[in-house]
Structure formats: structure tokens, C-alpha cells
Design an enzyme around this catalytic site. Structure first.
Site, PDB file in Angstrom:
ATOM      1  N   HIS A 155      -9.265   0.808   2.047  1.00  0.00           N
ATOM      2  CA  HIS A 155      -8.315   0.963   0.950  1.00  0.00           C
ATOM      3  C   HIS A 155      -7.076   1.772   1.337  1.00  0.00           C
ATOM      4  O   HIS A 155      -6.217   2.049   0.504  1.00  0.00           O
ATOM      5  CB  HIS A 155      -9.031   1.631  -0.232  1.00  0.00           C
ATOM      6  CG  HIS A 155      -8.381   1.420  -1.557  1.00  0.00           C
ATOM      7  ND1 HIS A 155      -7.853   2.453  -2.307  1.00  0.00           N
ATOM      8  CD2 HIS A 155      -8.170   0.293  -2.277  1.00  0.00           C
ATOM      9  CE1 HIS A 155      -7.353   1.975  -3.436  1.00  0.00           C
ATOM     10  NE2 HIS A 155      -7.531   0.665  -3.446  1.00  0.00           N
ATOM     11  N   LYS A 160      -3.454   2.747   2.587  1.00  0.00           N
ATOM     12  CA  LYS A 160      -2.153   2.054   2.524  1.00  0.00           C
ATOM     13  C   LYS A 160      -1.142   2.870   3.345  1.00  0.00           C
ATOM     14  O   LYS A 160      -0.556   3.846   2.855  1.00  0.00           O
ATOM     15  CB  LYS A 160      -1.664   1.942   1.072  1.00  0.00           C
ATOM     16  CG  LYS A 160      -2.756   1.649   0.039  1.00  0.00           C
ATOM     17  CD  LYS A 160      -3.405   0.303   0.213  1.00  0.00           C
ATOM     18  CE  LYS A 160      -4.593   0.150  -0.724  1.00  0.00           C
ATOM     19  NZ  LYS A 160      -4.283   0.192  -2.134  1.00  0.00           N
ATOM     20  N   ASP A 188       7.866   2.670  14.210  1.00  0.00           N
ATOM     21  CA  ASP A 188       8.284   3.672  15.184  1.00  0.00           C
ATOM     22  C   ASP A 188       7.907   5.056  14.666  1.00  0.00           C
ATOM     23  O   ASP A 188       6.734   5.342  14.500  1.00  0.00           O
ATOM     24  CB  ASP A 188       9.778   3.537  15.496  1.00  0.00           C
ATOM     25  CG  ASP A 188      10.090   2.279  16.303  1.00  0.00           C
ATOM     26  OD1 ASP A 188       9.143   1.704  16.877  1.00  0.00           O
ATOM     27  OD2 ASP A 188      11.261   1.869  16.342  1.00  0.00           O
TER      28      ASP A 188
END
Length: 548
Positions: free
Chosen positions: A216, A218, A223
Site C-alpha cells: 500500500h 505510495k 532522481d
């Protein structure tokens, strides 16, 4: 379909508190035993049928950190005992406020990335907007390949196996062309929870198997720029699903940490192959074919190596920075353009024995005394019993924001999922009743978010000290403060502690933007016709609390 439907009816029909207690005792005995044999997978149902969420153990209050006039670093420096502490300039931290900003920021940075693109999400959608994102990756990889001076761009994508494999057209099929064309520069990892195995894996239908536990996190990294969010890579999250997003620009140490964290989770995940098959890296324990304890232990070791190595490294760097600051007469972080902001990464992976985020969040809620105000938001309001007891027992003022039924992501869904908004109404009513029962209405306020044609998925908190108009701390990332976030899924967020007034102003504007679209809940709210909850929904709410 007949067999899965019969299985679900069986589970729902036998669920009672008494049966749940029996299942819990069986599962406790099972998992205390050293896995002498592989055991029956059906017993994995046990922890799924009852909330085993104990009240938090007593956590001692810190000394010398109370009061709004104290040093922010002194007040929150205890986090560095558990996780890496990254010092960054507040001017490098930017709050994004809309799905479109989030989407455009990702596309722009993918196109200009030179060394790495790292994407960790629950899943990648299959629509035109998602395809544009994949096309940006393809252009970046092709440009890197054509540039003889810098052909080193690597793209790494971490998704959940169950959600990413759902249907004929899915996350895997979206990424396969890239993997086939740029095999040496592209990695796709599919995390599979160790709790979905054996008979449970065989019986649970595809649409519901992700309820057992998912990847889950995110994290979107380009870079040395990184976006931390609760938003997935799907069209609604790019258009009309409100979430939270923070962009850290040119923060190489933070980016390195999250790149290494995603790599570590990827190493214990299934690897997508160009022919759409999957395999484990050599020497890694299989998540559902191998021994569960062995998988969790090896995964814990691999991931905590990243956390602990970064914590040690940052402790050394921070001591050096403090010494340099003293030598320069106290300029350092307090100087113009200095590093006036701290970033603490928090990781929660309870199936793997990692509970850092839970421990830090409990301590924050414990320390939030009468000198603090906390704005807390979750798209799915389902506080664990531990968090709820801290909110109701602490001295801080709380303003809790959750989705109204019509902006819940499950509103209008078919089948059992369509009952989820009503179940959350029932959970909110139980919580509000407890607030009233304890006489806490002046201190704990519940709000509902409203916005036509939108859904609400924002989560996190803003922490204000007494007498301050702007927050000095925020939590932002994937956790929802609920049972799934704490017990089932892999989660990550960051705590940002800042003295930078511009960043504090951004956080304040973000909080106001969300809360201005809300109304405060009162006893009359639950008397309205659109808040009526059917009896059968109330009966299945304990299941929904644990699964969704």
C-alpha cells in the site's frame, strides 16, 4: 463462481463474537508455535475474523519537551531513536493540493529523469492517463539509451501482486511492453502478502483477495525529487479524487532512503518477467509457497537493514552538522536557507513484524496534551482501538475529518462493497456516541467532507502547538489509522517537523482547503434519512472494519 460464493456465505453466516473468540485463540496458539509443520491454511482465516487490536502499552512522556516555546527539535527528537532523521531546507518541500498537480508533477519529472525513476503504488490503472504515464517512462528510457554519455536511467515499479494482476487487462499488461523492450533497465516487482496462501488463496475470489493484505506504499521518485502521497496511479487519483501529496525537491538523502526501501520490498516480491510469468530472486523465500515464518523473518531482515543503516548514517551526519554549527557560531540550520526542517520516514509492515509507524503514531497521540491541537483526516474513518483510546483519553483538541457517504470511494459499488459507506457511517456514529458518553464534545470534533462529483482519500494529520496559528508537524503518506493499515498492509509515510514559516503556511492552507469543504457532525446528523444504516450492514460492519 459457485464455490467462492458459497464460501463467503459460510464465513458471514458463522461469524459471531463467540466463534471469533475461538478462532482467535486457535490462531494465537498456532502462531506462537514454531512452525513444526506448514499447518492448515484455513486457520489463517482466524485473525481475519476478529479485531485483535490491544490497547497500547504505557509509553512514558518525554521530559523537557512540553510547551509551545520549547525547541521543536527537542520536542520531537525522540523519533530519531527509532527512524532516520533527515535535515532538509524547508524551501525544498512543497505541498501539492490537487490531483492534476500531482499527475503533472510526475509526468514532468519522469521526462527529465537521468538516473532513476522509482514508483511504488497499490496498482497502475489501465486508462489513457495511465498510458500517458507509461509513455513518459518509455520516452525517458529511450532517451537514456540514445544518449551515449548517460545511458544509465533505471526504472523500478513496485505494485501489489493481487491488485496488479486483476482482470485480463491490468497493471502487468500495461508495463509488459516496457519490460520487454528495456529488460536491462526496467524492473517490475509484485509484492504478495504471506497471509494469502493455501486454502485461503484457493477459495477467496480474485476481487476480494486483496482484502487479506496488500502493498500500500505510495512513493514516486525521480532522481533526487520525491513525492510522498496516499494516491494510487489511477485516473481518478489524477482528476477528481482528493488526496494529499508532498514534493521534496533536491533531497538526495531522503530519495536514497526511499529508493533503497522500495528496492528492499522489491527484493522479497515476485519479479515480473517479459513473458508475463513471475519468479522470486535467487535465495529469497517464496511468500505463499515457502514457510511463512521464514518469509517474514527474511523480509524483515532485508527491510530493517535499510531503516537501521540509514538511521545510523543520519545520526553520524547530524552530530557532525551540530558540531559544524557550533564552530560557525550557531549558523547551521538556523542560518538563511539552512536546514530548518526534519523528515522522519515511518514504515509499518506488521505481517513482516515491522511496527515503526504504529509506535511513532501512538507516541505522538500520547504526547498530544492540552497544549496541542490535532487535525486528523482519513478517507476511511476506522481508528484502531489503541488510537481511539488515545484520542478519547488525551488532553489535546481533535478535529477529525472523514468522507461523507457520497464521497466515499465505494459509494454506488455493487454487492457487499456497496454497503461500505453505510458501514463507515455506523462506525462514525459509534465513535461520536462514545465522545458524547465521555463528555468530550468540546474537545473532539468530527467532520464530514463534501464535494459533488469527487471522492475523498486524504489521510494524515497536522499538529499545532498552543498559541500557534500554523502547524509545526504533519504526517503524510499511505496509512489510514485503521485496522488494515496497522495489521495487514505495507505502509509508509513521513513525519515533517518544520520551523520554516513558508512551509508551515503551505500546511495551514492545505488543512484549511480540506476542512472548508466539510460540515461538523452532530447528533442530528445520524438522524437524517441518508444516514440510516440497515441492520444487516451493522452486522457485517466488524468484517468491513477488518477488511476494507
Amino acid at each position: 463462481m459457485a464455490a467462492p460464493m458459497s464460501w463467503r456465505r459460510l464465513v458471514y453466516s458463522v461469524y459471531t463474537p463467540a466463534i471469533a473468540g475461538v478462532f482467535t485463540r486457535i490462531s494465537d496458539r498456532l502462531f506462537r508455535t514454531r512452525d513444526r509443520r506448514r499447518g492448515s491454511s484455513v486457520l489463517l482465516l482466524a485473525p481475519l475474523l476478529a479485531e485483535a487490536d490491544p490497547l497500547p502499552r504505557h509509553i512514558s512522556m518525554p521530559t523537557g519537551t512540553q510547551g509551545a516555546d520549547g525547541s521543536l527539535h527537542a520536542r520531537f527528537s525522540w523519533m530519531a531513536e527509532h527512524v532516520p532523521a533527515f535535515r532538509v531546507p524547508g524551501t525544498h518541500v512543497h505541498i501539492l493540493t490537487s490531483p492534476d498537480q500531482f499527475y503533472q508533477a510526475m509526468k514532468a519529472r519522469i521526462k527529465t529523469a537521468k538516473k532513476r525513476v522509482v514508483m511504488a503504488s497499490l496498482y497502475l490503472g489501465t486508462g489513457p492517463l495511465e498510458q500517458d504515464l507509461v509513455d513518459c517512462m518509455e520516452e525517458a528510457l529511450q532517451r537514456s539509451q540514445d544518449d551515449e554519455d548517460a545511458p544509465d536511467l533505471k526504472v523500478s515499479v513496485l505494485l501489489d501482486y493481487t491488485r496488479g494482476s486483476r482482470g485480463q487487462v491490468n497493471s502487468r499488461t500495461m508495463l509488459l511492453p516496457l519490460l520487454q523492450r528495456f529488460t536491462d533497465h526496467m524492473r517490475v516487482s509484485l509484492y504478495h502478502t504471506p497471509d494469502l496462501r493455501g486454502l485461503l488463496k484457493l477459495l477467496v475470489p480474485q476481487r476480494f483477495n486483496e482484502t487479506i493484505g496488500v502493498q500500500h506504499i505510495k512513493v514516486y521518485l525521480f532522481d533526487d525529487d520525491i513525492i510522498i502521497s496516499g494516491a494510487n496511479l489511477s485516473d481518478s487519483y489524477f482528476t477528481n479524487r482528493q488526496d494529499r501529496y508532498v514534493l521534496l525537491e533536491n533531497c538526495g538523502e531522503v530519495a536514497d532512503f526511499f529508493s533503497e526501501l522500495v528496492d528492499a520490498v522489491g527484493d522479497v516480491s515476485l519479479q515480473l518477467q517479459p513473458d508475463d510469468s513471475v519468479s522470486m530472486l535467487d535465495g529469497m523465500v517464496h511468500p505463499y509457497k515457502g514457510n511463512r515464518e521464514d518469509f517474514s523473518s527474511s523480509a524483515n531482515k532485508r527491510i530493517m537493514e535499510v531503516v537501521n543503516a540509514a538511521r545510523t548514517r543520519q545520526q553520524i551526519l547530524n552530530v557532525q552538522a551540530e558540531e559544524d554549527s557550533e564552530d560557525e557560531g550557531g549558523a547551521g540550520e538556523r542560518g538563511e536557507g539552512g536546514e530548518d526542517t526534519w523528515v522522519f520516514p515511518l514504515v509499518q509492515m506488521k505481517p513482516l513484524g515491522i511496527m515503526v509507524d504504529e509506535q511513532i503514531t501512538q507516541r505522538l497521540l500520547t504526547d498530544a496534551g492540552p497544549d496541542a491541537t490535532v487535525f486528523l483526516t482519513s478517507g476511511y474513518f476506522n481508528l484502531t482501538r489503541a488510537y481511539m483510546s488515545l484520542v478519547l483519553g488525551a488532553g489535546a483538541d481533535y478535529r477529525i475529518l472523514t468522507a461523507s457517504p457520497e464521497v466515499n470511494g465505494f459509494f454506488g459499488a455493487k454487492g457487499v462493497a456497496g454497503a461500505i459507506p453505510a458501514a463507515y457511517v455506523h462506525i462514525a456514529r459509534q465513535f461520536y456516541s462514545k465522545v458524547c458518553q465521555l463528555g468530550q464534545q468540546e474537545r473532539v470534533h468530527l467532520h464530514e467532507y463534501h464535494r459533488p462529483q469527487w471522492t475523498f482519500h486524504a489521510k494524515g494529520l497536522w499538529y499545532y502547538l498552543q498559541g500557534q496559528e500554523r502547524p509545526c508537524l504533519t504526517l503524510i503518506g499511505s496509512p489510514n489509522f485503521g485496522y488494515r493499515s496497522v495489521h495487514r498492509d505495507l505502509e509508509a509515510q513521513i513525519a515533517i517537523v518544520t520551523k520554516n514559516q513558508e512551509l508551515q503556511a503551505q500546511l495551514q492552507e492545505e488543512q484549511e482547503m480540506l476542512y472548508m469543504r466539510s460540515t461538523e457532525v452532530s447528533s442530528s446528523t445520524f438522524e437524517r434519512a441518508d444516514r440510516h444504516v440497515k441492520l444487516w450492514v451493522k452486522l457485517v460492519t466488524p468484517l468491513i472494519k477488518n477488511f476494507f
